[in-house]
Write an enzyme that holds these catalytic residues in place. Structure first.
Site, mmCIF file in Angstrom:
data_model
loop_
_atom_site.group_PDB
_atom_site.id
_atom_site.type_symbol
_atom_site.label_atom_id
_atom_site.label_comp_id
_atom_site.label_asym_id
_atom_site.label_seq_id
_atom_site.Cartn_x
_atom_site.Cartn_y
_atom_site.Cartn_z
ATOM 1 N N SER A 34 5.815 -2.680 0.542
ATOM 2 C CA SER A 34 6.753 -2.263 1.491
ATOM 3 C C SER A 34 6.885 -3.598 2.382
ATOM 4 O O SER A 34 5.828 -4.263 2.742
ATOM 5 C CB SER A 34 6.387 -1.320 2.461
ATOM 6 O OG SER A 34 7.382 -0.958 3.407
ATOM 7 N N GLY A 71 4.396 -6.116 6.309
ATOM 8 C CA GLY A 71 4.341 -5.710 4.994
ATOM 9 C C GLY A 71 3.186 -4.839 4.827
ATOM 10 O O GLY A 71 2.261 -4.780 5.776
ATOM 11 N N LYS A 72 3.066 -4.094 3.760
ATOM 12 C CA LYS A 72 1.957 -3.412 3.207
ATOM 13 C C LYS A 72 1.952 -2.942 1.778
ATOM 14 O O LYS A 72 3.096 -2.741 1.483
ATOM 15 C CB LYS A 72 1.738 -1.930 4.162
ATOM 16 C CG LYS A 72 0.080 -1.707 4.275
ATOM 17 C CD LYS A 72 -0.616 -2.491 5.203
ATOM 18 C CE LYS A 72 -2.074 -2.230 5.382
ATOM 19 N NZ LYS A 72 -2.729 -2.830 6.597
ATOM 20 N N GLY A 73 1.039 -3.038 1.162
ATOM 21 C CA GLY A 73 0.873 -2.422 -0.273
ATOM 22 C C GLY A 73 -0.260 -1.496 -0.525
ATOM 23 O O GLY A 73 -1.126 -1.289 0.221
#
Ligand code: NAD
Length: 418
Positions: free
Chosen positions: A60, A105-107
């Protein structure tokens, strides 16, 4: 533990609460409540026995108005689209409150890494890195380790990216170890910002940190370093816990010796200098001056919050209070330094790592710690200014007021395309 709040709904309610104090249009607030984009991908990977398995993965990119997206990648069975979206939003407001030029962001991959061999994990990680390559880069999006990922996974991502892009770009990833372009001070950074924030809160409340009693929930990287540093500042650590249970000594114990015990036995439980073994819940509700939750999300819900006796909470963990708990504690005048400021040391030193990678010039640990100290103190001062200017009773809301304003300003100053 407690009811599980949907993390994305928690994020949005935090933004709504702060938005009420901001002169920002509903249309811009709407933008700030949603990710700009989310990659959802299915990785089909060959296992060691020759069969194929599908893994769902996400990245994201919540907001890039203030700089490249920044945030970790986690491997966990409970990873979900909403969790990744929420975590990427928190990263956006975390980088904004500490005023570093990065977005959020992050994943993550839905996986229990314990079920796979190292070579399977490498193929899974490289398959994800191939999907990420068009969207990451030191000026685009900079991943980092998170739950169940570390240096090894970051090296695989960096190598896949550099091979596909035919470049060398150490700043595409942070959280690297020192030999691979990492920064001094990164390992201690999260615990360090947690205690700097706590010290500032005590100062603001005119409370003495010398001899203040402290309980720490979670004795991993963030929790144990916070315990060690707060002890060095003159406070007394009286309780700690990990996933196996808690320990308590009203006269205090040596946090370093407790960590050595955990290293030897796998847990703080059984540490010789603790008088009593207590439950995790007891650790959260002890009559202490400072509570540091440093384990998991949603550790304190509305019911448990009624029993919390600490005067100050400095959130090392991400999202340790449910929104209901937050409301209860604000009503009871518990001063909560929110996660996005208290644990921002990690991303701040990641930012220093990225700066050093780009300059190809490396700083001493003293310089890293000094710059970190300044950034967290400035963030806390901004919190206090917003708290007082808006007559707020919840420091979290004040923190979001500052952070949201900064992101909105960046968006509005840039104008929109097309
Ligand atoms: P870690 O895995 O090193 O440590 C987690 C600790 O929590 C372990 O001691 C574990 O035993 C304990 N724990 C797990 N379940 C528990 C329970 N029910 N009760 C009590 N203890 C329990 O993780 P970490 O890196 O220290 O991260 C802790 C928190 O801090 C997470 O919320 C993480 O997202 C957040 N955080 C960490 C960093 C960082 O740089 N390490 C940065 C920002 C935020």
């Amino acid at each position: 533990m407690s009811e599980t709040a949907n993390p994305f709904e928690s994020l949005q309610s935090q933004i709504d609460e702060a938005a009420a104090y901001l002169d920002i249009g509903d249309d811009v607030i709407e933008r700030l409540k949603h990710p700009e984009r989310v990659l959802e991908t299915n990785l089909t990977v060959e296992l060691d026995d020759g069969s194929l398995e599908r893994f769902k993965a996400f990245r994201s990119q919540f907001n890039g108005d203030r700089g490249p997206y920044k945030g970790g990648i986690r491997y966990h069975p409970q990873v979900s689209r909403d969790e990744v979206k929420a975590l990427s939003g928190w990263m956006t407001y975390k980088t904004a409150i500490v005023d570093i030029p990065l977005g959020g962001g992050k994943g993550g991959i839905i996986i229990d890494p314990d079920d796979y061999s190292e070579s399977e994990l490498e193929r899974i990680t490289r398959a994800f890195a191939k999907e990420l390559t068009p969207m990451i880069g030191e000026d685009r999006d900079i991943p980092a380790p998170d739950v169940n990922t570390g240096q090894r996974e970051m090296n695989w991502i960096k190598d896949t990216y550099e091979t596909l892009e035919n470049t060398t770009e150490p700043g595409v990833i942070t959280g690297k170890d020192l030999n691979s372009g990492g920064s001094e001070g990164r390992v201690e950074a999260t615990g360090r910002s947690t205690v700097i924030a706590a010290r500032e809160a005590f100062d603001y409340l005119d409370k003495d940190l010398q001899g203040a009693t402290v309980a720490v929930q979670g004795y991993g990287n963030a929790g144990w370093i916070a315990a060690k540093l707060i002890d060095e500042m003159g406070a007394t650590v009286v309780a700690a816990s990990d996933s196996s249970g808690g320990i308590y000594n009203p006269d205090g114990f040596d946090p370093v010796a407790a960590k050595e015990h955990k290293n030897e036995t796998g847990s703080v439980v059984g540490f010789h200098d603790a008088e009593a073994e207590i439950t995790n819940e007891d650790v959260l509700t002890l009559d202490v001056d400072l509570l540091i939750p440093a384990a998991l999300e949603n550790a304190i819900d509305g019911d448990l919050a009624e029993d919390v006796q600490a005067d100050v909470i400095s959130e090392a963990a991400n999202g340790p209070l449910t929104p209901e708990a937050d409301a209860v504690l604000a009503d009871e005048d518990v001063f909560v330094v929110p996660d996005i400021l208290a644990n921002a040391g990690g991303v701040t030193v990641s930012y220093f790592e990225w700066v050093q990678n780009r300059q190809r010039f490396y700083w001493s640990e003293e310089r890293v710690n000094e710059e970190l100290e300044n950034i967290i103190v400035d963030g806390f001062d901004a919190l206090v200014e917003a708290l007082e200017a808006n007559a707020l009773d919840n420091p979290r809301t004040a923190t979001y007021v500052v952070a949201i304003q900064r992101v909105a300003d960046a968006y509005e100053e840039a104008g929109s395309f097309p």
